[in-house]
Motif scaffolding. Structure first.
Motif, short mmCIF file in Angstrom:
data_model
loop_
_atom_site.label_atom_id
_atom_site.label_comp_id
_atom_site.label_asym_id
_atom_site.label_seq_id
_atom_site.Cartn_x
_atom_site.Cartn_y
_atom_site.Cartn_z
N GLU A 1 2.73 -46.61 16.30
CA GLU A 1 2.87 -45.70 15.16
C GLU A 1 3.08 -44.27 15.67
OE1 GLU A 1 -0.51 -45.62 12.65
OE2 GLU A 1 0.33 -44.15 11.26
N VAL A 2 4.05 -43.59 15.10
CA VAL A 2 4.34 -42.21 15.47
C VAL A 2 3.51 -41.27 14.62
CG1 VAL A 2 6.10 -40.43 15.65
CG2 VAL A 2 6.69 -42.82 16.14
N GLU A 3 2.89 -40.30 15.26
CA GLU A 3 2.09 -39.33 14.54
C GLU A 3 2.35 -37.94 15.10
OE1 GLU A 3 -2.16 -39.91 14.79
OE2 GLU A 3 -2.48 -38.91 12.86
N LEU A 4 2.54 -36.97 14.20
CA LEU A 4 2.68 -35.56 14.55
C LEU A 4 1.50 -34.83 13.92
CD1 LEU A 4 5.64 -36.74 14.71
CD2 LEU A 4 6.40 -34.40 14.29
N VAL A 5 0.75 -34.11 14.73
CA VAL A 5 -0.41 -33.40 14.24
C VAL A 5 -0.24 -31.92 14.54
CG1 VAL A 5 -2.90 -33.13 14.36
CG2 VAL A 5 -1.88 -35.42 14.56
N GLU A 6 -0.16 -31.11 13.47
CA GLU A 6 -0.04 -29.67 13.62
C GLU A 6 -1.44 -29.05 13.69
OE1 GLU A 6 3.28 -30.77 10.54
OE2 GLU A 6 1.17 -31.22 10.80
N SER A 7 -1.56 -28.01 14.49
CA SER A 7 -2.81 -27.26 14.56
C SER A 7 -2.50 -25.78 14.73
CB SER A 7 -3.69 -27.77 15.71
OG SER A 7 -3.03 -27.62 16.95
N GLY A 8 -3.49 -24.96 14.43
CA GLY A 8 -3.35 -23.52 14.60
C GLY A 8 -3.19 -22.76 13.30
N GLY A 9 -3.19 -23.47 12.19
CA GLY A 9 -3.08 -22.79 10.91
C GLY A 9 -4.38 -22.14 10.48
N GLY A 10 -4.35 -21.52 9.32
CA GLY A 10 -5.53 -20.84 8.79
C GLY A 10 -5.18 -19.43 8.40
N ALA A 11 -6.19 -18.57 8.36
CA ALA A 11 -5.99 -17.17 8.00
C ALA A 11 -5.68 -16.35 9.25
CB ALA A 11 -7.23 -16.63 7.30
N VAL A 12 -4.66 -15.53 9.16
CA VAL A 12 -4.24 -14.68 10.27
C VAL A 12 -4.05 -13.27 9.74
CG1 VAL A 12 -2.59 -14.37 12.16
CG2 VAL A 12 -2.98 -16.66 11.23
N GLN A 13 -4.53 -12.32 10.47
CA GLN A 13 -4.39 -10.92 10.08
C GLN A 13 -2.95 -10.46 10.32
OE1 GLN A 13 -7.08 -9.41 8.85
NE2 GLN A 13 -6.35 -7.31 8.61
N SER A 14 -2.41 -9.71 9.36
CA SER A 14 -1.07 -9.16 9.52
C SER A 14 -0.98 -8.36 10.82
CB SER A 14 -0.75 -8.27 8.32
OG SER A 14 0.55 -7.75 8.42
N GLY A 15 0.08 -8.62 11.57
CA GLY A 15 0.26 -7.93 12.84
C GLY A 15 -0.25 -8.71 14.04
N ASP A 16 -1.08 -9.72 13.80
CA ASP A 16 -1.62 -10.54 14.88
C ASP A 16 -0.63 -11.66 15.22
OD1 ASP A 16 -5.19 -10.49 14.07
OD2 ASP A 16 -3.85 -9.03 15.04
N PRO A 17 -0.82 -12.30 16.38
CA PRO A 17 0.04 -13.44 16.71
C PRO A 17 -0.45 -14.72 16.05
CG PRO A 17 -1.45 -13.00 18.52
CD PRO A 17 -1.68 -11.92 17.50
#
Length: 131
Positions: A1-17
């Motif tokens: 079974e193929v699975e793609l898992v995204e991570s790194g989302g959430g709240a980010v301050q404007s101007g931040d990476p």
């Protein structure tokens, strides 16, 4: 079974990476092109960035000059870095692979998460840029 898992989302301050990672299992990314899409509330799906299996890259005008996409074939992971995020970067971000990149670039009605000619989609990760 193929699975793609995204991570790194959430709240980010404007101007931040913002760093988003897509971990793929059951499919080798060096066999296909991989891309990041996003869909903001009330907006159309947008192709943000893509990397071909041979390493060529694509960036939408909205992130060109402040983003970088890379792939780690050993880890089978694709990473998107967006420097200096803006409130308009708020969206659900989707990773996808095994897609006809030449047909998708410039196409309308991309249908994030649902486009039928895309082999595999992740479930998406939500990013909210706060000011």
């Amino acid at each position: 079974e193929v699975e793609l898992v995204e991570s790194g989302g959430g709240a980010v301050q404007s101007g931040d990476p913002l760093i988003l990672s897509c971990s793929v299992s059951g499919f080798l990314i060096d066999h296909a092109d991989t891309a990041w899409f996003r869909q903001a509330p009330g907006a159309e799906c947008e192709l943000v960035s893509a990397i071909a299996s041979e390493g060529n890259t694509y960036y939408a005008d909205s992130v060109k000059g402040r983003s970088a996409i890379s792939q780690d074939k050993d880890a089978n992971t694709v990473t998107l870095l967006i420097h200096r995020v803006k409130p308009e970067d708020t969206a659900v971000y989707y990773c996808a692979t095994a897609l006809p990149l030449d047909e998708i670039i410039g196409a309308k009605a991309l249908a994030c998460g649902r486009r039928s000619d895309v082999g595999y989609w992740g479930a998406g990760t939500s990013v909210t840029v706060t000011s």
